[in-house]
Design an enzyme around this catalytic site. Structure first.
Site, PDB file in Angstrom:
ATOM      1  N   ARG A 133      -4.156  -8.188  13.218  1.00  0.00           N
ATOM      2  CA  ARG A 133      -3.387  -7.335  14.117  1.00  0.00           C
ATOM      3  C   ARG A 133      -2.771  -8.183  15.232  1.00  0.00           C
ATOM      4  O   ARG A 133      -3.427  -9.103  15.737  1.00  0.00           O
ATOM      5  CB  ARG A 133      -4.285  -6.274  14.765  1.00  0.00           C
ATOM      6  CG  ARG A 133      -4.809  -5.221  13.792  1.00  0.00           C
ATOM      7  CD  ARG A 133      -3.663  -4.325  13.295  1.00  0.00           C
ATOM      8  NE  ARG A 133      -4.088  -3.281  12.401  1.00  0.00           N
ATOM      9  CZ  ARG A 133      -4.155  -3.387  11.068  1.00  0.00           C
ATOM     10  NH1 ARG A 133      -3.852  -4.531  10.470  1.00  0.00           N
ATOM     11  NH2 ARG A 133      -4.513  -2.357  10.327  1.00  0.00           N
ATOM     12  N   PRO A 160     -21.302  -6.675 -15.882  1.00  0.00           N
ATOM     13  CA  PRO A 160     -20.591  -7.925 -16.169  1.00  0.00           C
ATOM     14  C   PRO A 160     -19.542  -7.814 -17.273  1.00  0.00           C
ATOM     15  O   PRO A 160     -18.411  -8.312 -17.136  1.00  0.00           O
ATOM     16  CB  PRO A 160     -21.724  -8.890 -16.551  1.00  0.00           C
ATOM     17  CG  PRO A 160     -22.899  -8.388 -15.769  1.00  0.00           C
ATOM     18  CD  PRO A 160     -22.769  -6.889 -15.770  1.00  0.00           C
ATOM     19  N   ASP A 171       0.845  -1.197   0.000  1.00  0.00           N
ATOM     20  CA  ASP A 171       0.000   0.000   0.000  1.00  0.00           C
ATOM     21  C   ASP A 171       0.879   1.245   0.000  1.00  0.00           C
ATOM     22  O   ASP A 171       0.975   1.975   0.997  1.00  0.00           O
ATOM     23  CB  ASP A 171      -0.957  -0.032   1.201  1.00  0.00           C
ATOM     24  CG  ASP A 171      -2.063  -1.067   1.038  1.00  0.00           C
ATOM     25  OD1 ASP A 171      -2.370  -1.435  -0.121  1.00  0.00           O
ATOM     26  OD2 ASP A 171      -2.619  -1.509   2.050  1.00  0.00           O
ATOM     27  N   GLN A 180      -9.600  -0.539  10.995  1.00  0.00           N
ATOM     28  CA  GLN A 180     -10.276  -1.838  10.906  1.00  0.00           C
ATOM     29  C   GLN A 180     -11.219  -2.021  12.100  1.00  0.00           C
ATOM     30  O   GLN A 180     -10.927  -1.552  13.201  1.00  0.00           O
ATOM     31  CB  GLN A 180      -9.243  -2.976  10.905  1.00  0.00           C
ATOM     32  CG  GLN A 180      -8.260  -2.930   9.734  1.00  0.00           C
ATOM     33  CD  GLN A 180      -8.879  -3.432   8.437  1.00  0.00           C
ATOM     34  OE1 GLN A 180     -10.090  -3.611   8.330  1.00  0.00           O
ATOM     35  NE2 GLN A 180      -8.051  -3.638   7.435  1.00  0.00           N
ATOM     36  N   THR A 221     -13.922  -5.437   6.230  1.00  0.00           N
ATOM     37  CA  THR A 221     -13.628  -5.581   7.662  1.00  0.00           C
ATOM     38  C   THR A 221     -13.627  -4.235   8.386  1.00  0.00           C
ATOM     39  O   THR A 221     -13.538  -4.193   9.607  1.00  0.00           O
ATOM     40  CB  THR A 221     -12.272  -6.290   7.877  1.00  0.00           C
ATOM     41  OG1 THR A 221     -11.319  -5.707   7.004  1.00  0.00           O
ATOM     42  CG2 THR A 221     -12.370  -7.766   7.635  1.00  0.00           C
ATOM     43  N   ASP A 258     -18.741  -3.763 -11.224  1.00  0.00           N
ATOM     44  CA  ASP A 258     -19.183  -2.993 -12.389  1.00  0.00           C
ATOM     45  C   ASP A 258     -20.133  -3.890 -13.177  1.00  0.00           C
ATOM     46  O   ASP A 258     -20.473  -4.985 -12.726  1.00  0.00           O
ATOM     47  CB  ASP A 258     -17.949  -2.579 -13.219  1.00  0.00           C
ATOM     48  CG  ASP A 258     -18.156  -1.267 -13.980  1.00  0.00           C
ATOM     49  OD1 ASP A 258     -19.253  -1.090 -14.558  1.00  0.00           O
ATOM     50  OD2 ASP A 258     -17.248  -0.439 -14.003  1.00  0.00           O
TER      51      ASP A 258
END
Ligand code: C5P
Length: 246
Positions: A188, A70, A15, A197, A127, A68
């Site tokens: 975690r 198909p 990330d 989260q 989550t 989105d």
């Protein structure tokens, strides 16, 4: 259970917002996690180059959470399949026709490219959401009810698995059987911050609950030594594989 099996149960999300940062992070992880997860932040910044960062014993998990019509989803899945990704996410809430189009595109794309078909896993309830957030979005019942509905949908279409928290994993396993892949983010350590989260679990709790692949980001990525942090998680996974449920 072996350490290599435990490594294949850990995905670390890259990330970050540039290819340079991603390369540095992959280097710092020293090949410990079996999966590297590429989300929209890195894919938006670096495109397909981000999919070529995995080492020899690693696979790429492309987490774009497709949702989105198909045809659009099918075309996106075909392109990702040709790039050799090992796993792809899409929202179960996109509906049966979208999920089936993705399933067919992955199979056809893999055959055409001579590549392995990626696993298709459906996001059930993020989550970061709890029952109150679902209610705000107009979803009746609690998290468990919504996860069950979407698991049944994913199963009926023949998807490979779902993304869900460790709390839902035992019920999903009972519902969907032993071969269904359960991917669990929100992992975690006992002393880590939950960040944004809501439904978190430790690596050991998630494995004992029946999760197959754990996604753990910030506690590893922000550690002084990400490889050491990831290796500690792998050791906890290894110790928990085959252990009875809590
Ligand atoms: O840093 P952290 O461990 O919270 O990162 C979790 C990763 O898993 C993020 O990349 C996030 O996008 C992803 N994810 C999630 N919840 C889902 C699906 C994916 O947190 N339901």
């Amino acid at each position: 259970m072996s350490e290599s099996e435990a490594r294949r149960r850990l995905a670390v999300p890259l990330d970050v917002s540039s290819l340079g940062e991603a390369r540095a992070l992959v280097g710092a992880l020293e090949g410990v996690p079996g999966w590297l997860k590429v989300g929209f932040e890195l894919f938006g910044a670096a495109g397909p180059q981000a999919l070529a960062l995995a080492g020899e014993s690693q696979r790429v998990f492309l987490d774009l959470k497709l949702h989105d019509i198909p045809n659009t989803v099918a075309r996106a899945v075909a392109v990702a399949t040709a790039q050799g990704v090992g796993m792809l996410t899409l929202h179960a809430a996109g509906g049966a026709a979208m999920l089936a189009a993705a399933r067919d595109a992955a199979a056809e794309g893999a055959a055409a490219a001579g590549a392995e078909r990626p696993l298709l896993v459906a996001v059930t309830v993020l989550t970061s959401l709890d029952a109150a957030a679902l209610k705000e979005a107009g979803v009746p019942g609690g998290v468990g009810d919504q996860v069950a509905r979407l698991v049944d949908l994913a199963c009926s279409v023949g998807l490979d698995g779902v993304v869900a928290s460790a709390q839902e994993a035992p019920a999903i396993r009972r519902r969907a059987g032993p071969d269904f892949t359960i991917v669990t983010p929100g992992i975690r350590g006992a002393a880590d911050s939950a960040d944004d989260q809501s439904r978190t679990a430790t690596p050991g709790q998630a494995i004992r609950a029946g999760s197959d692949l754990l996604v753990m980001g910030r506690p590893i990525v922000r550690a002084p030594d990400p490889a050491v942090a990831a290796a500690a998680v792998v050791a906890e996974i290894e110790a928990s594989l085959g252990a009875p449920a809590d």
